[in-house]
Design a protein around this motif. Structure first.
Motif, PDB file in Angstrom:
ATOM      1  N   MET A 111       0.839  -1.187   0.000  1.00  8.37           N
ATOM      2  CA  MET A 111       0.000   0.000   0.000  1.00  8.37           C
ATOM      3  C   MET A 111       0.880   1.244   0.000  1.00  8.37           C
ATOM      4  N   LYS A 112       0.533   2.210  -0.839  1.00  6.49           N
ATOM      5  CA  LYS A 112       1.297   3.450  -0.915  1.00  6.49           C
ATOM      6  C   LYS A 112       0.990   4.345   0.284  1.00  6.49           C
ATOM      7  N   PRO A 113       2.015   5.089   0.742  1.00  7.78           N
ATOM      8  CA  PRO A 113       1.762   6.009   1.866  1.00  7.78           C
ATOM      9  C   PRO A 113       0.824   7.142   1.465  1.00  7.78           C
ATOM     10  N   ARG A 114       0.109   7.648   2.461  1.00  6.71           N
ATOM     11  CA  ARG A 114      -0.816   8.770   2.239  1.00  6.71           C
ATOM     12  C   ARG A 114      -0.429   9.905   3.178  1.00  6.71           C
ATOM     13  N   HIS A 115      -0.449  11.103   2.635  1.00  2.36           N
ATOM     14  CA  HIS A 115      -0.114  12.297   3.398  1.00  2.36           C
ATOM     15  C   HIS A 115      -1.262  13.281   3.216  1.00  2.36           C
ATOM     16  N   LYS A 116      -1.722  13.848   4.323  1.00  4.40           N
ATOM     17  CA  LYS A 116      -2.839  14.791   4.266  1.00  4.40           C
ATOM     18  C   LYS A 116      -2.366  16.189   4.604  1.00  4.40           C
ATOM     19  N   GLY A 117      -3.051  17.183   4.029  1.00  5.75           N
ATOM     20  CA  GLY A 117      -2.712  18.568   4.304  1.00  5.75           C
ATOM     21  C   GLY A 117      -3.891  19.489   4.076  1.00  5.75           C
ATOM     22  N   SER A 118      -3.675  20.756   4.406  1.00  5.48           N
ATOM     23  CA  SER A 118      -4.739  21.750   4.271  1.00  5.48           C
ATOM     24  C   SER A 118      -4.133  23.149   4.249  1.00  5.48           C
ATOM     25  N   CYS A 119      -4.997  24.118   3.998  1.00  2.26           N
ATOM     26  CA  CYS A 119      -4.573  25.522   4.029  1.00  2.26           C
ATOM     27  C   CYS A 119      -4.840  26.101   5.426  1.00  2.26           C
ATOM     28  N   HIS A 166      -8.577  21.053   1.636  1.00  3.75           N
ATOM     29  CA  HIS A 166      -7.941  19.859   2.196  1.00  3.75           C
ATOM     30  C   HIS A 166      -7.534  18.961   1.037  1.00  3.75           C
ATOM     31  N   TYR A 167      -6.398  18.287   1.174  1.00  6.15           N
ATOM     32  CA  TYR A 167      -5.915  17.421   0.103  1.00  6.15           C
ATOM     33  C   TYR A 167      -5.273  16.167   0.670  1.00  6.15           C
ATOM     34  N   GLU A 168      -5.016  15.224  -0.233  1.00  7.00           N
ATOM     35  CA  GLU A 168      -4.300  14.006   0.124  1.00  7.00           C
ATOM     36  C   GLU A 168      -3.320  13.676  -1.000  1.00  7.00           C
ATOM     37  N   ILE A 169      -2.100  13.324  -0.613  1.00  6.24           N
ATOM     38  CA  ILE A 169      -1.072  12.859  -1.547  1.00  6.24           C
ATOM     39  C   ILE A 169      -0.915  11.365  -1.303  1.00  6.24           C
ATOM     40  N   THR A 170      -0.995  10.580  -2.364  1.00  3.28           N
ATOM     41  CA  THR A 170      -0.782   9.137  -2.260  1.00  3.28           C
ATOM     42  C   THR A 170       0.487   8.806  -3.032  1.00  3.28           C
ATOM     43  N   GLY A 171       1.499   8.299  -2.336  1.00  2.89           N
ATOM     44  CA  GLY A 171       2.767   7.947  -2.962  1.00  2.89           C
ATOM     45  C   GLY A 171       3.945   8.390  -2.123  1.00  2.89           C
ATOM     46  N   ASP A 176      -0.578  18.226   7.188  1.00  2.00           N
ATOM     47  CA  ASP A 176      -1.136  18.028   8.521  1.00  2.00           C
ATOM     48  C   ASP A 176      -0.580  16.752   9.151  1.00  2.00           C
ATOM     49  N   THR A 177      -0.067  15.866   8.322  1.00  2.00           N
ATOM     50  CA  THR A 177       0.605  14.657   8.788  1.00  2.00           C
ATOM     51  C   THR A 177       2.101  14.965   8.834  1.00  2.00           C
ATOM     52  N   PRO A 178       2.888  14.179   9.565  1.00  2.00           N
ATOM     53  CA  PRO A 178       4.322  14.467   9.663  1.00  2.00           C
ATOM     54  C   PRO A 178       5.024  14.473   8.296  1.00  2.00           C
ATOM     55  N   VAL A 179       5.984  15.368   8.148  1.00  3.05           N
ATOM     56  CA  VAL A 179       6.798  15.396   6.925  1.00  3.05           C
ATOM     57  C   VAL A 179       7.549  14.066   6.876  1.00  3.05           C
ATOM     58  N   PRO A 180       7.409  13.310   5.779  1.00  2.97           N
ATOM     59  CA  PRO A 180       7.883  11.928   5.771  1.00  2.97           C
ATOM     60  C   PRO A 180       9.387  11.718   5.575  1.00  2.97           C
ATOM     61  N   ILE A 181      10.139  12.749   5.203  1.00  2.84           N
ATOM     62  CA  ILE A 181      11.576  12.580   4.969  1.00  2.84           C
ATOM     63  C   ILE A 181      12.343  13.780   5.517  1.00  2.84           C
ATOM     64  N   SER A 182      13.649  13.624   5.643  1.00  8.79           N
ATOM     65  CA  SER A 182      14.524  14.721   6.079  1.00  8.79           C
ATOM     66  C   SER A 182      14.884  15.594   4.884  1.00  8.79           C
ATOM     67  N   VAL A 183      15.413  16.766   5.168  1.00 14.18           N
ATOM     68  CA  VAL A 183      15.834  17.685   4.106  1.00 14.18           C
ATOM     69  C   VAL A 183      16.915  17.020   3.251  1.00 14.18           C
ATOM     70  N   THR A 184      16.710  17.040   1.942  1.00 10.58           N
ATOM     71  CA  THR A 184      17.647  16.470   0.980  1.00 10.58           C
ATOM     72  C   THR A 184      18.807  17.431   0.753  1.00 10.58           C
ATOM     73  N   ALA A 185      18.468  18.715   0.543  1.00  7.14           N
ATOM     74  CA  ALA A 185      19.501  19.714   0.268  1.00  7.14           C
ATOM     75  C   ALA A 185      18.910  21.114   0.348  1.00  7.14           C
ATOM     76  N   LYS A 186      19.796  22.082   0.549  1.00  2.00           N
ATOM     77  CA  LYS A 186      19.470  23.502   0.406  1.00  2.00           C
ATOM     78  C   LYS A 186      19.981  23.883  -0.980  1.00  2.00           C
ATOM     79  N   ILE A 187      19.126  24.508  -1.787  1.00  2.00           N
ATOM     80  CA  ILE A 187      19.517  24.844  -3.156  1.00  2.00           C
ATOM     81  C   ILE A 187      19.384  26.344  -3.410  1.00  2.00           C
ATOM     82  N   PHE A 188      20.106  26.817  -4.405  1.00  2.00           N
ATOM     83  CA  PHE A 188      20.175  28.234  -4.773  1.00  2.00           C
ATOM     84  C   PHE A 188      20.590  29.097  -3.585  1.00  2.00           C
TER      85      PHE A 188
END
Length: 139
Positions: free
Chosen positions: A1-9, A15-20, A101-113
């Protein structure tokens, strides 16, 4: 099952959901991200082959494409909060980390520009830190 992440303004109309899976999290200091966020950088997650579903308030989402660039920014037309967008050409979903609204699933990859980073930000590590709004003297 793919992970789901929820968020809102901020105002709660959208309100939205990201699947993947999210592959990266960039703190982008380019001038466009500074202008779009009104802050030192944009903080965006990137997810390839993910899907974005508007759970509520899709009609309140406005998307701005900066002319002649790949820069796209979606936001709530009521409160201005940054919201996810989908690049129709590549299939990548861009998710403003602060809109989740759910925890950020990964750590910072990089600071760019970082060459575009404002001079006023370079001293931020030396500034005092507070867990909440500090009380001024005499209050």
């Amino acid at each position: 099952m793919k992970p789901r992440h929820k968020g809102s303004c901020l105002c709660g109309k959208v309100h939205y959901e990201i699947t993947g899976e999210c592959q990266s999290l960039y703190l982008c200091h380019c001038h466009r991200c500074q202008k779009g966020s009104g802050s030192v950088h944009g903080a965006n997650l990137f997810a390839q082959d993910a899907s974005l579903t508007w759970i509520q308030g899709a009609a309140s989402v406005t998307t701005y494409h900066h002319p002649g660039t790949l820069h796209v920014r979606s936001f709530c037309r009521h409160c201005g909060s940054a919201l996810p967008s989908v690049d129709d050409r590549s299939g990548w979903v861009t998710v403003p980390a602060g809109s989740l609204d759910t925890p950020v699933p990964i750590s910072v990859t990089a600071k760019i520009f970082t060459a575009s980073r404002g001079e006023w930000v370079k001293s931020a590590d030396e500034a005092p830190s507070f867990d909440a709004l500090p009380q001024s003297e005499g209050q």
